[in-house]
Design an enzyme around this catalytic site. Structure first.
Site, mmCIF file in Angstrom:
data_model
loop_
_atom_site.group_PDB
_atom_site.id
_atom_site.type_symbol
_atom_site.label_atom_id
_atom_site.label_comp_id
_atom_site.label_asym_id
_atom_site.label_seq_id
_atom_site.Cartn_x
_atom_site.Cartn_y
_atom_site.Cartn_z
ATOM 1 N N THR A 165 2.003 7.911 -10.382
ATOM 2 C CA THR A 165 1.270 9.161 -10.467
ATOM 3 C C THR A 165 2.098 10.255 -11.156
ATOM 4 O OG1 THR A 165 0.218 8.478 -8.446
ATOM 5 C CG2 THR A 165 0.319 10.831 -8.805
ATOM 6 N N ARG A 193 -11.792 2.811 -4.749
ATOM 7 C CA ARG A 193 -10.609 3.108 -3.921
ATOM 8 C C ARG A 193 -10.050 4.482 -4.301
ATOM 9 N NH1 ARG A 193 -4.958 4.396 -5.166
ATOM 10 N NH2 ARG A 193 -3.694 3.683 -3.436
ATOM 11 N N VAL A 194 -9.763 5.289 -3.304
ATOM 12 C CA VAL A 194 -9.097 6.568 -3.533
ATOM 13 C C VAL A 194 -7.803 6.558 -2.739
ATOM 14 C CG1 VAL A 194 -9.238 9.075 -3.245
ATOM 15 C CG2 VAL A 194 -11.269 7.792 -3.934
ATOM 16 N N GLY A 195 -6.707 6.902 -3.391
ATOM 17 C CA GLY A 195 -5.412 6.913 -2.709
ATOM 18 C C GLY A 195 -5.066 8.288 -2.169
ATOM 19 N N ASP A 196 -3.781 8.511 -2.006
ATOM 20 C CA ASP A 196 -3.301 9.762 -1.431
ATOM 21 C C ASP A 196 -3.451 10.961 -2.364
ATOM 22 O OD1 ASP A 196 -1.203 8.307 -2.995
ATOM 23 O OD2 ASP A 196 -0.151 10.212 -2.747
ATOM 24 N N THR A 216 4.195 10.673 -4.996
ATOM 25 C CA THR A 216 3.921 9.512 -5.833
ATOM 26 C C THR A 216 4.343 8.267 -5.054
ATOM 27 O OG1 THR A 216 4.680 8.317 -7.798
ATOM 28 C CG2 THR A 216 6.117 10.050 -7.003
ATOM 29 N N GLY A 217 3.667 7.164 -5.321
ATOM 30 C CA GLY A 217 4.007 5.939 -4.599
ATOM 31 C C GLY A 217 2.777 5.273 -4.041
ATOM 32 N N GLY A 219 -0.193 4.769 -2.141
ATOM 33 C CA GLY A 219 -1.067 5.746 -1.501
ATOM 34 C C GLY A 219 -1.446 5.415 -0.081
#
Ligand code: GLY
Length: 308
Positions: A165, A193-196, A216-217, A219
């Site tokens: 990210t 899919r939605v991450g952090d 970043t990383g 999620g």
């Protein structure tokens, strides 16, 4: 107040051969953001400018060059948050937006809501005269080749992903603190899919009384520990990382907070990642548990400090 800026181009397993590409991306993000701040511009404009530059760099997992999802499509997430009002604007799973951070800002400024997703977000864009792009222009040959590899039975998980990210945190001369994050998410992710990244407190947080953070990383791990809000809470009350009797400088405390957060991400969520932050005075810090993280900040005298 002295302006301050920190940006990142993602944490991950950045190969030696790609280091210069990541440094180029971080430099362009810093230059874009600093050209706003150094002329007395607003932190919101600086974060937007920095992240647009990062989204435009095909080496980074945001905007052009994003990872493809399981179906071979790009779905983008972004957020911007203002530390003075705690208001944010976020979009998720958009497919026809070249610079999702711009649409996130439009949500921030023009919507009664703080997050719009998918078709609704794109409808909001159209209704407000914001241009849609051809999804194909977001896909690079490199990303398509990597995506093909995810379809092989031996495909590795997020920790092995080469790109992460992007994000930025800025403090302007009027004391406004703003953070933003933008991503194509994880390679081969399930559609929808939605991450952090676009979630307040997970991939981004800003509170002018504490600090601004972009993560970043992986999620799914960052969400478990609500990492950006955790960092803001530690910056507000750093007792756990810097006991009151310690004589640590503000810079050292900010760095201890960043390191504590990624340690907790590993210990409690068994996930790898990183974060950048500015404390409320503009002191920068960064930490990560992946092999590398691309990031940079503007130091004394306007000198750019870039890693790796
Ligand atoms: N941190 C980016 C993602 O997991 O989507």
């Amino acid at each position: 107040m002295k302006p301050s800026l920190i940006v990142h181009g993602g944490a991950g397993n950045i190969p030696d051969a790609a280091v210069n590409d990541f440094r180029r991306g971080v430099r362009s993000g810093l230059n874009a953001g600093w050209s706003v701040l150094s002329r007395g511009g607003a932190a919101l404009d600086a974060v937007e400018a920095a992240i647009v530059a990062l989204e435009e760099d095909p080496a980074l997992d945001a905007g052009v060059g994003s990872h493809l999802n399981r179906d071979g499509r790009v779905q983008l997430d972004a957020i911007v948050m203002d530390g003075g009002t705690l208001k944010a604007g976020a979009v998720a799973a958009v497919e026809r937006i070249r610079n999702p951070i711009r649409l996130a800002r439009l949500v921030f400024e023009k919507s009664e809501h703080m997050m719009l997703i998918g078709r609704g977000a794109e409808q909001f864009a159209v209704e407000n005269g914001f241009p849609l792009c051809d999804p194909e222009e977001l896909i690079t040959d490199v990303a398509r080749d990597e995506w093909r590899k995810t379809r092989e039975p031996s495909a590795a998980g997020h920790a092995e992903q080469p790109r992460g990210t992007v994000g930025a945190v800025a403090l302007d001369s009027d004391g406004n603190l703003v953070a933003g994050t933008s991503t194509g998410g994880t390679r081969g992710k399930y559609p929808g899919r939605v991450g952090d990244s676009p979630l307040i407190g997970c991939g981004c947080y800003a509170d002018a009384q504490a600090g601004g953070i972009s993560c970043t990383g992986y999620g799914e791990g960052i969400m478990k520990v609500v990492m950006a809000k955790m960092a803001a809470d530690m910056l507000r009350d750093p007792g756990a990382v810097a006991p009151r009797e310690s004589k640590d400088s503000d810079t050292r405390i900010a760095q201890s907070v960043a390191e504590a957060c990624v340690r907790i991400l590993g210990d409690r969520a068994r996930a790898a990642g990183g974060l950048i932050l500015l404390d409320r005075e503009g002191n920068p810090a960064a930490a990560y548990t992946t092999p590398r993280m691309a990031y940079g900040y503007v130091g004394a005298g306007g000198v750019l400090n870039i890693a790796p």
